[in-house]
Scaffold this active site. Structure first.
Site, mmCIF file in Angstrom:
data_model
loop_
_atom_site.group_PDB
_atom_site.id
_atom_site.type_symbol
_atom_site.label_atom_id
_atom_site.label_comp_id
_atom_site.label_asym_id
_atom_site.label_seq_id
_atom_site.Cartn_x
_atom_site.Cartn_y
_atom_site.Cartn_z
ATOM 1 N N HIS A 176 34.342 -26.980 13.832
ATOM 2 C CA HIS A 176 33.997 -25.555 13.739
ATOM 3 C C HIS A 176 34.305 -25.069 12.326
ATOM 4 O O HIS A 176 34.981 -25.753 11.561
ATOM 5 C CB HIS A 176 34.797 -24.755 14.775
ATOM 6 C CG HIS A 176 34.218 -24.847 16.150
ATOM 7 N ND1 HIS A 176 33.756 -23.751 16.840
ATOM 8 C CD2 HIS A 176 33.995 -25.910 16.946
ATOM 9 C CE1 HIS A 176 33.286 -24.147 18.010
ATOM 10 N NE2 HIS A 176 33.428 -25.446 18.109
ATOM 11 N N GLY A 177 33.826 -23.856 12.014
ATOM 12 C CA GLY A 177 34.080 -23.329 10.680
ATOM 13 C C GLY A 177 33.353 -24.132 9.616
ATOM 14 O O GLY A 177 33.880 -24.395 8.540
ATOM 15 N N ASP A 232 28.127 -21.410 22.629
ATOM 16 C CA ASP A 232 29.315 -21.633 21.794
ATOM 17 C C ASP A 232 30.483 -20.797 22.361
ATOM 18 O O ASP A 232 30.275 -19.984 23.282
ATOM 19 C CB ASP A 232 28.937 -21.220 20.355
ATOM 20 C CG ASP A 232 29.982 -21.579 19.326
ATOM 21 O OD1 ASP A 232 30.752 -22.527 19.548
ATOM 22 O OD2 ASP A 232 30.018 -20.900 18.261
ATOM 23 N N THR A 247 28.606 -18.372 9.322
ATOM 24 C CA THR A 247 28.703 -17.458 8.175
ATOM 25 C C THR A 247 27.648 -17.745 7.101
ATOM 26 O O THR A 247 27.071 -16.808 6.528
ATOM 27 C CB THR A 247 30.121 -17.559 7.558
ATOM 28 O OG1 THR A 247 31.084 -17.367 8.613
ATOM 29 C CG2 THR A 247 30.338 -16.512 6.497
ATOM 30 N N ILE A 276 27.845 -23.933 12.262
ATOM 31 C CA ILE A 276 27.629 -23.127 11.058
ATOM 32 C C ILE A 276 27.161 -21.726 11.445
ATOM 33 O O ILE A 276 26.162 -21.563 12.155
ATOM 34 C CB ILE A 276 26.605 -23.818 10.144
ATOM 35 C CG1 ILE A 276 27.215 -25.146 9.663
ATOM 36 C CG2 ILE A 276 26.222 -22.925 8.963
ATOM 37 C CD1 ILE A 276 26.303 -26.012 8.878
HETATM 38 P P1 13P Z 1 31.577 -20.531 10.161
HETATM 39 O O1 13P Z 1 31.293 -19.091 10.385
HETATM 40 O O2 13P Z 1 32.729 -20.755 9.302
HETATM 41 O O3 13P Z 1 30.352 -21.273 9.709
HETATM 42 O O4 13P Z 1 31.987 -21.154 11.586
HETATM 43 C C1 13P Z 1 31.073 -21.148 12.646
HETATM 44 C C2 13P Z 1 31.640 -21.646 13.918
HETATM 45 O O5 13P Z 1 32.508 -22.474 13.950
HETATM 46 C C3 13P Z 1 31.095 -21.079 15.167
HETATM 47 O O6 13P Z 1 31.613 -21.651 16.300
#
Ligand code: 13P
Length: 304
Positions: free
Chosen positions: A234-235, A85, A259, A257
């Protein structure tokens, strides 16, 4: 139907055609990998095991090699592939990285796909640096994910208020730029900014609950019509479900994913390693079964 040893590029293309989303799970602490792989297997779900540069620098994943070694012990090719990543050209602290060396090392270690993140550069420079990585990876026969637009949240400074960000569309991926970017780089997958933000990772804010993000679906439709390649969100933690479900019908073929599984692990890791792993496993089941509704995806992709 694909054979279970198919390359990740073919898998993502197949997923896009079938309307299946492939989740990628970040591993900031090595013991998190076991419950992630176990949950994928127990739910017959295909997913990517991922590590980002910031996770060996700011967390405890060790190195690209330690993640690769752990992956070799735990992998199950019916349900997993290994993905590198975020390798930023300019990182979240505004420092230039040695991205070519990192990507070369990942390829040598056997990572199945890599991401180059030139999103803090101008469009021209992003195209130029992405092309360097595409050349390296394609020679080795592996696909590349690139990023266009600003998916914020990893930076240590405060984020602008989310409502302002969403209403203004500041930093969102432009469809016209995406078209040019894909044509000139030949990237395999494209990470887009459409209202999604990363969970915070600075030491002061990483335990905070992430705000619920929304997605600009009309913008996603424009990008999807312009490029027709697997798009990446992402996020992925904490996006409102109705937006997620719509995005999977409009070109999002991969969701990242971190967090959502990191925070339950961190809450327990100093008390009991086993309990921390089980918290990751339980969260994985909830993500797969309830949040993304993707259980059973491996059988829809592979013949085995
Ligand atoms: P989150 O931490 O919001 O799940 O995002 C993860 C991410 O996009 C890692 O590349």
């Amino acid at each position: 139907m694909l054979n279970s040893d198919a390359g990740t590029g073919m898998i993502l293309n197949d997923a896009l055609k079938k309307g299946i989303v492939i989740p990628g799970f970040n591993i900031p602490y090595l013991p998190m990998m076991e419950p992630v792989v176990r949950a994928l297997r127990d739910t017959d779900t295909f997913g990517l095991i991922m590590v980002a540069r910031l996770e060996w620098i700011k967390f405890k994943s060790g190195s690209m090699k330690s993640i690769r070694d752990e992956y070799e012990k735990l992998k199950d090719i019916r349900f997993t592939r290994l993905h590198l990543d975020h390798v930023p050209v300019i990182d979240e602290d505004n420092l230039l990285t040695d991205f070519e060396r990192i990507v070369t090392e990942a390829i040598d270690l056997g990572y199945n796909s890599v991401m180059i993140d030139g999103s803090r550069l101008s469009l021209e420079e992003n195209i130029e640096k992405t092309r360097v990585v595409i050349e390296l990876a394609h020679q080795a026969g592996i696909p590349v994910e690139a990023e266009l637009g600003a998916v914020m949240g990893h930076e240590s400074g405060p984020l602008p208020p989310y409502e302002d960000l969403f209403a203004s569309g500041k930093g969102f991926t432009s469809a016209a730029e995406a078209k040019r970017f894909v044509r000139e780089t030949r990237t395999d997958w494209l990470s887009v900014a459409i209202g999604n933000i990363h969970g915070a990772i600075s030491a002061a804010t990483r335990t905070e609950k992430k705000i619920e993000a929304r997605l600009a679906i009309p913008q996603l439709e424009k990008i999807n019509d312009a490029v027709h390649i697997p798009l990446v969100l992402h996020g992925g933690t904490g996006i409102a479900k109705e937006y997620l479900m719509q995005s999977f019908k409009k070109g999002i073929a991969k969701i990242n994913i971190a967090t959502a599984i990191r925070q339950p692990y961190e809450r327990l890791m100093n008390d009991s390693a086993k309990a921390a792993q089980e918290a990751v496993y339980n969260e994985m089941l909830d993500i797969i079964n309830n949040q993304l509704e993707i259980a059973g995806s491996a059988s829809r992709i592979f013949q085995y």
